[in-house]
Design a protein around this motif. Structure first.
Motif, PDB file in Angstrom:
ATOM      1  N   GLU A 253       0.837  -1.189   0.000  1.00  0.00           N
ATOM      2  CA  GLU A 253       0.000   0.000   0.000  1.00  0.00           C
ATOM      3  C   GLU A 253       0.875   1.243   0.000  1.00  0.00           C
ATOM      4  O   GLU A 253       2.096   1.171  -0.034  1.00  0.00           O
ATOM      5  CB  GLU A 253      -0.913  -0.021   1.226  1.00  0.00           C
ATOM      6  N   GLN A 254       0.211   2.419   0.082  1.00  0.00           N
ATOM      7  CA  GLN A 254       0.942   3.683   0.110  1.00  0.00           C
ATOM      8  C   GLN A 254       1.885   3.694   1.301  1.00  0.00           C
ATOM      9  O   GLN A 254       1.448   3.707   2.444  1.00  0.00           O
ATOM     10  CB  GLN A 254      -0.048   4.850   0.223  1.00  0.00           C
ATOM     11  N   PRO A 255       3.200   3.623   1.097  1.00  0.00           N
ATOM     12  CA  PRO A 255       4.113   3.513   2.227  1.00  0.00           C
ATOM     13  C   PRO A 255       4.377   4.853   2.901  1.00  0.00           C
ATOM     14  O   PRO A 255       4.298   5.906   2.292  1.00  0.00           O
ATOM     15  CB  PRO A 255       5.391   2.970   1.576  1.00  0.00           C
ATOM     16  N   THR A 256       4.660   4.781   4.167  1.00  0.00           N
ATOM     17  CA  THR A 256       5.136   5.938   4.917  1.00  0.00           C
ATOM     18  C   THR A 256       6.469   5.516   5.523  1.00  0.00           C
ATOM     19  O   THR A 256       6.532   5.075   6.668  1.00  0.00           O
ATOM     20  CB  THR A 256       4.139   6.359   5.999  1.00  0.00           C
ATOM     21  N   VAL A 257       7.521   5.578   4.720  1.00  0.00           N
ATOM     22  CA  VAL A 257       8.822   5.027   5.068  1.00  0.00           C
ATOM     23  C   VAL A 257       9.898   5.978   4.585  1.00  0.00           C
ATOM     24  O   VAL A 257       9.766   6.606   3.539  1.00  0.00           O
ATOM     25  CB  VAL A 257       9.023   3.634   4.415  1.00  0.00           C
ATOM     26  N   ASP A 258      10.970   6.101   5.376  1.00  0.00           N
ATOM     27  CA  ASP A 258      12.149   6.857   4.970  1.00  0.00           C
ATOM     28  C   ASP A 258      13.275   5.877   4.655  1.00  0.00           C
ATOM     29  O   ASP A 258      13.598   5.010   5.481  1.00  0.00           O
ATOM     30  CB  ASP A 258      12.610   7.803   6.086  1.00  0.00           C
ATOM     31  N   ILE A 259      13.867   6.018   3.473  1.00  0.00           N
ATOM     32  CA  ILE A 259      15.024   5.210   3.084  1.00  0.00           C
ATOM     33  C   ILE A 259      16.190   6.161   2.846  1.00  0.00           C
ATOM     34  O   ILE A 259      16.078   7.103   2.056  1.00  0.00           O
ATOM     35  CB  ILE A 259      14.751   4.394   1.804  1.00  0.00           C
ATOM     36  N   VAL A 260      17.300   5.928   3.515  1.00  0.00           N
ATOM     37  CA  VAL A 260      18.503   6.752   3.365  1.00  0.00           C
ATOM     38  C   VAL A 260      19.558   5.935   2.629  1.00  0.00           C
ATOM     39  O   VAL A 260      19.902   4.833   3.059  1.00  0.00           O
ATOM     40  CB  VAL A 260      19.042   7.211   4.733  1.00  0.00           C
ATOM     41  N   LEU A 261      20.037   6.463   1.508  1.00  0.00           N
ATOM     42  CA  LEU A 261      21.093   5.809   0.744  1.00  0.00           C
ATOM     43  C   LEU A 261      22.388   6.581   0.948  1.00  0.00           C
ATOM     44  O   LEU A 261      22.471   7.764   0.611  1.00  0.00           O
ATOM     45  CB  LEU A 261      20.748   5.754  -0.748  1.00  0.00           C
ATOM     46  N   LEU A 262      23.370   5.901   1.508  1.00  0.00           N
ATOM     47  CA  LEU A 262      24.641   6.529   1.854  1.00  0.00           C
ATOM     48  C   LEU A 262      25.719   6.039   0.897  1.00  0.00           C
ATOM     49  O   LEU A 262      25.987   4.839   0.799  1.00  0.00           O
ATOM     50  CB  LEU A 262      25.017   6.190   3.300  1.00  0.00           C
TER      51      LEU A 262
END
Length: 694
Positions: A253-262
């Motif tokens: 479903e519509q996600p509420t997520v933070d993804i950090v790419l380092l």
């Protein structure tokens, strides 16, 4: 003409508000006009009845006060009765119902409200404010409906009257309209949350309410689903890791997520994000955080929210490229909706949100095999040496592949240009004019330096193909200390190594690095190491004892902070993945902890007679470039045996002798060399015994 002056004017049955309506206007504006026409009928009924007379000379008539003091329920009942019994009002009510139906079918405000989480009253107020921006003539209608020619802007009170809100509704700073900057109170009012405060819609939002394609926010690009999925995937494990995290928490479903790419610049973070969104079936909005970072704090927040709102309205995931440049306060101000991805070169400080899970993905450096594989996908030519041997990022390889048809030198220059970008201003380039043939060293020292060169050349095959990188888990860099008296060839050896390995040589400006301000030295060192790890360079610390010196006993605050700087440098050297050479003529003052972390310790000694003879011959060629004799009976063995000089001193004496001979108009002879040598040794503080140079 004021609102009061128009009270006695007759009302046409097909009243068009301020003459601005037309069939092609948005349905939500047509709805506002219909409701305004009906409201006008009621107001004119009030103004023409005994409830609101015009007493001679009274600024506020008695009958108006009486009407205003009527119970709200009674006035509401009278209004409803008027709408039910008056023929024009009944006709207006039919227009209102038809306009409401069309606005519901059109659904532009409802869809925007659903995506931004706006309540029905918030949608009504937004439509009222947006209509005034789209058709400015409606402001005169608003002033008429307010019965105040000075109040020609939409207000919550007017929205409540027009749209017949059944219960009072207050708007505050936590309102969805305000959080998303869709609309808000006009600045400068003492009571911004009063029902009578004018509101204004964000002009940047208006294209989403009108037919046609809405423009993107500044410094952003839209990537449809699947477009990035066609590019080669360099990090399949990391993509799967991020995909599994999002899917596990959102169930598709519509996600509420933070993804950090380092990862470093050019590592392919944007491509990886695009491939992740393709796997999730999501469009992607890419935003360049540099535009936000360059703005003033308040404007930075406005810009960031505007970009986030664009992503939310388009149903796309939002990727912030270069997120480390943005102040944490900006991230704290963003509404928490949708899949947000952050590309950064350094750990990112994001606000803790209890209902927003966060996951960090670190992109590994490309192995030699990965670099060759990427090149094969981008070019049909064999992988050139820089691609195979230099620690290039995917972006640099892609740039080199684009110029491959121009030849190997164009590829090499493209690779050099990519590695130069981002170099710290504390690094000054050094020329590398010398080769191994120009370098004269004692055999044990030369052998040691050749071993250093071999390790640099072969480190990737040994680390990656033989799997021995597990033996250096902290950092895969190669560092060396060149220790010995001044003039014994330390800098020249670094130049020869850099040229032989096809590296650029950069000397560190230690005077600029060292700072009296707490924390500044560590900051400068971090900038140096971070930039040089990604570049194909050899880092040269001359007079290294100035910064790699021993830690001292803590006697005051200065000692404590000096030791903190040394501790940071120890840690960063251990994690260094690049190539570095430290040079010093005071090896005893180097902290032993640094020595343990260095791969090579090369002790340079003063040259012996054989080395000195070779140095003299290299310094003074037999003939000029025009093939004329230059020397006159030089006894190399005497010079080497009698003159205990370093290589730098021999070069200085040879140059001085050349000037002496040129001034006399003769060739360079022994007397010129001995005279110049005596001056050079005296200048260096060496004692010259009488008769030793005769």
């Amino acid at each position: 003409m004021s609102a009061v002056e128009t009270r006695d004017q007759p009302l046409p049955r097909t009243l068009q508000a301020a003459g601005g309506g037309h069939a092609s206007e948005p349905a939500f504006i047509a709805r506002i006009r219909a409701r305004a026409r009906r409201r006008v009928l009621w107001l004119r009924h009030l103004w023409s009845s005994g409830l609101m007379g015009m007493e001679q000379g009274m600024a506020i008539p008695h009958t108006e006060v009486d009407r205003l003091l009527l119970p709200a329920e009674e006035l509401t009942e009278r209004e409803a009765c008027f709408y039910a019994t008056d023929e024009a009002a009944r006709h207006a009510a039919l227009e209102v119902r038809e306009a409401d139906r069309r606005a519901l079918e059109d659904g532009v405000l409802e869809r925007m409200g659903r995506k931004l989480g706006l309540t029905a009253p918030e949608q009504d107020l937004l439509g009222l404010a947006a209509a005034a921006e789209i058709d400015p003539l409606l402001r005169r209608v608003y002033g008429y409906l307010h019965d105040d020619a000075a109040l020609c802007s939409p207000t919550p009170w007017l929205a409540a009257m027009l749209f017949e809100w059944r219960s009072p509704f207050s708007f505050g700073p936590e309102s969805g309209l305000v959080r998303w900057r869709a609309a808000g109170p006009v600045e400068g009012w003492n009571s911004p949350w009063s029902p009578a405060t004018p509101w204004r819609a964000d002009p940047h939002l208006l294209p989403y309410l009108l037919p046609g394609e809405a423009p993107l926010a500044a410094d952003s690009a839209f990537i449809p689903t699947g477009e990035a999925g066609r590019l080669p995937c360099l990090y399949p494990a990391e993509r799967q890791e991020a995909w599994a995290f999002v899917e596990a928490l959102t169930g598709g479903e519509q996600p509420t997520v933070d993804i950090v790419l380092l990862g470093p610049d050019g590592a392919g973070k944007k491509t990886l994000v695009g491939q992740l969104c393709a796997e999730l079936g999501r469009d992607l909005l890419v935003a360049d955080a540099r535009g936000v970072a360059a703005a003033e704090p308040k404007e930075a927040v406005e810009q960031a929210i505007r970009v986030a709102r664009t992503a939310c309205l388009s149903g796309a995931a939002l990727y912030w490229d270069g997120a480390e440049r943005v102040a944490p306060a900006v991230w704290r101000a963003l509404p928490n909706v949708g899949l947000r991805l952050f590309g950064t070169t350094a750990p990112l400080e994001l606000p803790e949100r209890p209902h927003t899970p966060r996951h960090e993905v670190r992109l590994p450096r490309l192995t030699q095999a990965m670099r060759k594989e990427l090149w094969a996908q981008l070019s049909d030519q064999p992988a050139p040496a820089p691609v195979a041997d230099w620690p290039l990022a995917p972006g640099a390889i892609a740039s080199a592949a684009r110029v491959a048809p121009a030849g190997p030198e164009a590829v090499r220059e493209a690779c050099r240009g990519a590695t130069r970008r981002g170099m710290s201003h504390f690094c000054a380039p050094l020329p590398c004019p010398y080769t191994w043939e120009d370098l004269v060293l004692p055999e044990p020292v030369r052998t040691h330096v050749e071993e250093l060169e071999a390790q640099v050349r072969l480190r990737w095959p040994v680390y990656e193909e033989w799997g021995l990188e597990r033996l250096c888990p902290m950092g895969r860099g190669i560092t060396a200390l060149f220790a010995g008296p001044s003039g014994t060839g330390k800098t020249m050896t670094a130049q020869v190594l850099a040229r032989s390995l096809e590296l650029e040589l950069y000397r560190i400006d230690l005077a600029g690095v060292m700072s009296k301000y707490i924390g500044e030295t560590e900051k400068n060192l971090k900038q140096i190491f971070d930039s040089c790890e990604q570049a194909n360079v050899l880092l040269f610390f001359d007079e290294a004892d100035a910064i790699f010196g021993r830690r001292t006993e803590i006697k005051d605050a200065h000692d404590r902070y000096a030791n903190i700087e040394t501790d940071y440098l120890l840690q960063r050297m251990e994690q260094f993945d690049g190539l570095a050479v430290l040079a010093t003529n005071r090896k005893g003052e180097i902290d032993p902890a640094f020595l343990r972390r260095l791969r090579f310790l090369v002790d340079f000694t003063e040259p012996g007679p054989a080395e000195r003879a070779a140095l003299w011959r290299l310094a003074l060629p037999e003939r000029t470039p025009a093939d004329e004799p230059l020397l006159d009976a030089i006894d190399w063995e005497v010079l080497a045996a009698r003159l205990s000089m370093t290589g730098a001193e021999i070069k200085g004496a040879a140059l001085a002798a050349a000037f002496l001979a040129r001034a006399e108009g003769s060739r360079i002879g022994m007397r010129h060399l001995l005279h110049a040598a005596r001056r050079e040794m005296t200048r260096q503080g060496k004692v010259v015994r009488a008769g030793s140079l005769d």
